[in-house]
Motif scaffolding. Structure first.
Motif, PDB file in Angstrom:
ATOM      1  N   VAL A 152       0.819  -1.217   0.000  1.00  0.00           N
ATOM      2  CA  VAL A 152       0.000   0.000   0.000  1.00  0.00           C
ATOM      3  C   VAL A 152       0.854   1.269   0.000  1.00  0.00           C
ATOM      4  CG1 VAL A 152      -2.093  -0.963   1.023  1.00  0.00           C
ATOM      5  CG2 VAL A 152      -0.197  -0.273   2.521  1.00  0.00           C
ATOM      6  N   ASP A 153       2.162   1.113   0.094  1.00  0.00           N
ATOM      7  CA  ASP A 153       3.096   2.243   0.172  1.00  0.00           C
ATOM      8  C   ASP A 153       2.724   3.190   1.324  1.00  0.00           C
ATOM      9  OD1 ASP A 153       5.318   3.724  -0.478  1.00  0.00           O
ATOM     10  OD2 ASP A 153       4.277   4.960  -1.962  1.00  0.00           O
ATOM     11  N   GLU A 154       2.683   2.611   2.511  1.00  0.00           N
ATOM     12  CA  GLU A 154       2.388   3.385   3.718  1.00  0.00           C
ATOM     13  C   GLU A 154       3.335   2.930   4.832  1.00  0.00           C
ATOM     14  OE1 GLU A 154      -1.731   2.789   4.736  1.00  0.00           O
ATOM     15  OE2 GLU A 154      -2.470   3.917   2.992  1.00  0.00           O
ATOM     16  N   VAL A 155       3.531   3.788   5.822  1.00  0.00           N
ATOM     17  CA  VAL A 155       4.298   3.405   7.009  1.00  0.00           C
ATOM     18  C   VAL A 155       3.305   3.060   8.123  1.00  0.00           C
ATOM     19  CG1 VAL A 155       5.994   4.139   8.727  1.00  0.00           C
ATOM     20  CG2 VAL A 155       6.185   4.949   6.358  1.00  0.00           C
ATOM     21  N   TRP A 156       3.468   1.888   8.714  1.00  0.00           N
ATOM     22  CA  TRP A 156       2.578   1.449   9.788  1.00  0.00           C
ATOM     23  C   TRP A 156       3.391   1.184  11.055  1.00  0.00           C
ATOM     24  CZ3 TRP A 156      -2.761  -0.643   9.674  1.00  0.00           C
ATOM     25  CH2 TRP A 156      -3.428  -0.353   8.482  1.00  0.00           C
ATOM     26  N   ALA A 157       2.845   1.605  12.187  1.00  0.00           N
ATOM     27  CA  ALA A 157       3.392   1.219  13.486  1.00  0.00           C
ATOM     28  C   ALA A 157       2.266   0.522  14.232  1.00  0.00           C
ATOM     29  CB  ALA A 157       3.870   2.432  14.259  1.00  0.00           C
ATOM     30  N   THR A 158       2.531  -0.712  14.659  1.00  0.00           N
ATOM     31  CA  THR A 158       1.478  -1.522  15.298  1.00  0.00           C
ATOM     32  C   THR A 158       1.944  -2.005  16.664  1.00  0.00           C
ATOM     33  OG1 THR A 158       2.321  -3.471  14.139  1.00  0.00           O
ATOM     34  CG2 THR A 158       0.490  -2.301  13.101  1.00  0.00           C
ATOM     35  N   ASP A 159       1.031  -2.574  17.411  1.00  0.00           N
ATOM     36  CA  ASP A 159       1.311  -3.078  18.763  1.00  0.00           C
ATOM     37  C   ASP A 159       1.830  -1.973  19.682  1.00  0.00           C
ATOM     38  OD1 ASP A 159       0.654  -5.528  17.685  1.00  0.00           O
ATOM     39  OD2 ASP A 159       2.727  -6.166  17.410  1.00  0.00           O
ATOM     40  N   CYS A 160       1.368  -0.760  19.476  1.00  0.00           N
ATOM     41  CA  CYS A 160       1.754   0.346  20.346  1.00  0.00           C
ATOM     42  C   CYS A 160       0.812   0.366  21.549  1.00  0.00           C
ATOM     43  CB  CYS A 160       1.649   1.686  19.624  1.00  0.00           C
ATOM     44  SG  CYS A 160       2.475   1.713  18.021  1.00  0.00           S
ATOM     45  N   VAL A 161       1.390   0.519  22.730  1.00  0.00           N
ATOM     46  CA  VAL A 161       0.587   0.532  23.960  1.00  0.00           C
ATOM     47  C   VAL A 161       1.064   1.654  24.859  1.00  0.00           C
ATOM     48  CG1 VAL A 161      -0.156  -0.810  25.961  1.00  0.00           C
ATOM     49  CG2 VAL A 161       0.421  -1.990  23.845  1.00  0.00           C
ATOM     50  N   PHE A 162       0.122   2.374  25.445  1.00  0.00           N
ATOM     51  CA  PHE A 162       0.501   3.397  26.420  1.00  0.00           C
ATOM     52  C   PHE A 162      -0.609   3.516  27.460  1.00  0.00           C
ATOM     53  CE2 PHE A 162       2.640   7.142  27.948  1.00  0.00           C
ATOM     54  CZ  PHE A 162       3.932   6.952  27.505  1.00  0.00           C
ATOM     55  N   THR A 163      -0.223   3.631  28.737  1.00  0.00           N
ATOM     56  CA  THR A 163      -1.230   3.820  29.784  1.00  0.00           C
ATOM     57  C   THR A 163      -1.560   5.295  29.885  1.00  0.00           C
ATOM     58  OG1 THR A 163      -0.453   1.887  30.980  1.00  0.00           O
ATOM     59  CG2 THR A 163      -1.749   3.488  32.234  1.00  0.00           C
ATOM     60  N   GLN A 164      -2.845   5.608  29.696  1.00  0.00           N
ATOM     61  CA  GLN A 164      -3.247   7.011  29.585  1.00  0.00           C
ATOM     62  C   GLN A 164      -4.298   7.396  30.626  1.00  0.00           C
ATOM     63  OE1 GLN A 164      -4.215   7.364  25.312  1.00  0.00           O
ATOM     64  NE2 GLN A 164      -2.084   8.006  25.064  1.00  0.00           N
ATOM     65  N   PRO A 165      -4.034   8.456  31.370  1.00  0.00           N
ATOM     66  CA  PRO A 165      -4.989   8.903  32.391  1.00  0.00           C
ATOM     67  C   PRO A 165      -6.340   9.306  31.804  1.00  0.00           C
ATOM     68  CG  PRO A 165      -2.855   9.998  32.652  1.00  0.00           C
ATOM     69  CD  PRO A 165      -2.803   9.256  31.349  1.00  0.00           C
ATOM     70  N   LYS A 166      -6.327   9.918  30.621  1.00  0.00           N
ATOM     71  CA  LYS A 166      -7.582  10.410  30.026  1.00  0.00           C
ATOM     72  C   LYS A 166      -7.447  10.252  28.512  1.00  0.00           C
ATOM     73  CE  LYS A 166     -11.539  12.810  30.174  1.00  0.00           C
ATOM     74  NZ  LYS A 166     -12.784  12.158  30.582  1.00  0.00           N
ATOM     75  N   ALA A 167      -7.582   8.997  28.060  1.00  0.00           N
ATOM     76  CA  ALA A 167      -7.274   8.669  26.672  1.00  0.00           C
ATOM     77  C   ALA A 167      -8.189   9.370  25.675  1.00  0.00           C
ATOM     78  CB  ALA A 167      -7.348   7.155  26.470  1.00  0.00           C
ATOM     79  N   ALA A 168      -9.426   9.653  26.107  1.00  0.00           N
ATOM     80  CA  ALA A 168     -10.403  10.321  25.238  1.00  0.00           C
ATOM     81  C   ALA A 168     -11.408  11.018  26.130  1.00  0.00           C
ATOM     82  CB  ALA A 168     -11.118   9.296  24.341  1.00  0.00           C
ATOM     83  N   LEU A 169     -12.197  11.873  25.541  1.00  0.00           N
ATOM     84  CA  LEU A 169     -13.228  12.573  26.316  1.00  0.00           C
ATOM     85  C   LEU A 169     -14.110  11.569  27.049  1.00  0.00           C
ATOM     86  CD1 LEU A 169     -14.502  15.370  26.947  1.00  0.00           C
ATOM     87  CD2 LEU A 169     -16.025  14.977  24.999  1.00  0.00           C
ATOM     88  N   ALA A 170     -14.386  10.423  26.411  1.00  0.00           N
ATOM     89  CA  ALA A 170     -15.295   9.428  26.985  1.00  0.00           C
ATOM     90  C   ALA A 170     -14.640   8.560  28.056  1.00  0.00           C
ATOM     91  CB  ALA A 170     -15.847   8.535  25.874  1.00  0.00           C
ATOM     92  N   ALA A 171     -13.327   8.675  28.246  1.00  0.00           N
ATOM     93  CA  ALA A 171     -12.633   7.812  29.206  1.00  0.00           C
ATOM     94  C   ALA A 171     -12.951   8.260  30.630  1.00  0.00           C
ATOM     95  CB  ALA A 171     -11.133   7.857  28.965  1.00  0.00           C
ATOM     96  N   THR A 172     -13.274   7.287  31.506  1.00  0.00           N
ATOM     97  CA  THR A 172     -13.642   7.646  32.882  1.00  0.00           C
ATOM     98  C   THR A 172     -12.510   7.364  33.867  1.00  0.00           C
ATOM     99  OG1 THR A 172     -14.693   5.483  33.018  1.00  0.00           O
ATOM    100  CG2 THR A 172     -16.118   7.364  32.563  1.00  0.00           C
ATOM    101  N   GLY A 173     -11.414   6.806  33.400  1.00  0.00           N
ATOM    102  CA  GLY A 173     -10.268   6.559  34.260  1.00  0.00           C
ATOM    103  C   GLY A 173      -9.105   6.171  33.381  1.00  0.00           C
ATOM    104  N   ALA A 174      -7.941   5.912  34.013  1.00  0.00           N
ATOM    105  CA  ALA A 174      -6.761   5.537  33.234  1.00  0.00           C
ATOM    106  C   ALA A 174      -7.004   4.209  32.528  1.00  0.00           C
ATOM    107  CB  ALA A 174      -5.551   5.427  34.147  1.00  0.00           C
ATOM    108  N   ILE A 175      -6.621   4.136  31.253  1.00  0.00           N
ATOM    109  CA  ILE A 175      -6.715   2.858  30.543  1.00  0.00           C
ATOM    110  C   ILE A 175      -5.434   2.601  29.752  1.00  0.00           C
ATOM    111  CG2 ILE A 175      -9.212   2.563  30.328  1.00  0.00           C
ATOM    112  CD1 ILE A 175      -9.142   3.890  27.616  1.00  0.00           C
ATOM    113  N   ARG A 176      -5.124   1.315  29.650  1.00  0.00           N
ATOM    114  CA  ARG A 176      -4.036   0.901  28.768  1.00  0.00           C
ATOM    115  C   ARG A 176      -4.557   1.006  27.347  1.00  0.00           C
ATOM    116  NH1 ARG A 176       0.824  -1.912  29.412  1.00  0.00           N
ATOM    117  NH2 ARG A 176       0.716  -3.523  27.824  1.00  0.00           N
ATOM    118  N   THR A 177      -3.968   1.905  26.608  1.00  0.00           N
ATOM    119  CA  THR A 177      -4.517   2.268  25.312  1.00  0.00           C
ATOM    120  C   THR A 177      -3.668   1.668  24.202  1.00  0.00           C
ATOM    121  OG1 THR A 177      -5.136   4.353  26.351  1.00  0.00           O
ATOM    122  CG2 THR A 177      -5.306   4.237  23.955  1.00  0.00           C
ATOM    123  N   ASP A 178      -4.314   0.993  23.293  1.00  0.00           N
ATOM    124  CA  ASP A 178      -3.619   0.461  22.117  1.00  0.00           C
ATOM    125  C   ASP A 178      -3.698   1.472  20.988  1.00  0.00           C
ATOM    126  OD1 ASP A 178      -2.921  -2.294  22.933  1.00  0.00           O
ATOM    127  OD2 ASP A 178      -5.095  -2.453  23.197  1.00  0.00           O
TER     128      ASP A 178
END
Ligand SMILES: [Fe+2]
Length: 287
Positions: free
Chosen positions: A142-168
């Motif tokens: 597809v001639d694209e750069v992909w980064a996969t299997d990325c994980v980060f623990t985020q206190p407020k990953a999105a507006l809808a997040a109600t607590g810290a989540i391990r975010t993929d």
């Protein structure tokens, strides 16, 4: 190739460039800039044209955004299948001018290491600062750069997040100056939120960022969803505008890479392969 921009002799022209969200554009003619050139965008009713000097440029309308090119793109405007899913919230987040080069803006978007320090208590927090190993590749089919299997623990990953989540995360660089990410959705276990960043290279060291999101969120108001994203992007803007050198270094070993930089290394290699040098140390100089 490059017929319309004779002084840019590299491969930077041969892609679709986003010029902004169509619903935000005024009726009549307005000016913008691309690759150091003046463009005139004219909107009459639903009809759009883009001109550079006397030449009418090709255009596309996709995702509610206007796209043009000064060269010969190999394909169409990047395909984002999720954008056509009916139950998603379409959230265009405005146009943000940034005194930074377009590839610097893309690289910053790919970088997870800055989350705890720049987006403190939103996308990251100390002491959880380590970027875990992830995979990164240039996908030749597809001639694209992909980064996969990325994980980060985020206190407020999105507006809808109600607590810290391990975010993929999955990152996808679709053209040299367009990138998107798929991110764990607090409202769905099986689908991803999609956040896109279309970057308009204005001058070698000046860009306009056009973020747009396709979210699974029935509760947040559009205004709150935009505000959440704008806080994050304004934090990035401060970092981007103070980054030196301004132009993305493409010389080998110009900046010392760490494991967290695998996506940056792949992105730079891909730019070089494409001879897409605008906004880099090998392209036209910043004013
Ligand atoms: Fe950031």
């Amino acid at each position: 190739m490059n017929a319309l921009v004779p002084e840019v002799t590299d491969g930077s022209n041969d892609q679709w460039f986003c010029l902004g969200c169509i619903q935000d554009m005024p009726q009549g003619a307005h000016g913008t800039r691309l690759l150091g050139h003046d463009l005139v965008v004219t909107k009459r009713g639903d009809l759009l044209t883009v001109r550079m000097d006397e030449a009418e440029l090709p255009l596309r309308e996709r995702y509610g955004y206007l796209w043009t090119t000064t060269g010969t793109p190999a394909g169409e405007v990047p395909e984002i299948a999720e954008a056509d899913e009916r139950d998603r919230r379409y959230v265009p987040c405005g146009a943000i001018p940034v005194r930074a080069s377009a590839p610097r803006v893309i690289e910053n978007f790919l970088d997870m290491a800055h989350f705890p320090f720049v987006h403190t208590d939103i996308l990251g927090s100390e002491p959880l600062t380590e970027v875990e190993k992830y995979r990164c590749e240039i996908r030749r089919d597809v001639d694209e750069v992909w980064a996969t299997d990325c994980v980060f623990t985020q206190p407020k990953a999105a507006l809808a997040a109600t607590g810290a989540i391990r975010t993929d995360y999955i990152y996808r660089v679709t053209t040299p100056f367009t990138v998107l990410l798929y991110k764990t959705c607090p409202n769905s276990a099986t689908r991803w939120d999609v956040i896109c960043l279309f970057v308009q290279p204005v001058e070698p060291g000046v860009s306009i960022a056009h973020p747009v999101m396709f979210l699974l969120d029935d509760t947040g108001t559009t205004q709150d969803l935009i505000a959440f994203q704008q806080v994050i992007f304004l934090q990035d803007k401060i970092i981007l505008e103070n980054q030196r050198p301004v132009l993305l270094p493409l010389e080998p070993r110009a900046e010392t890479p760490t494991r967290a930089d695998a996506s940056s290394i792949a992105y730079r290699r891909w730019l070089k392969e494409k001879n897409c040098l605008y906004g880099t140390s090998l392209g036209p100089k910043a004013a």
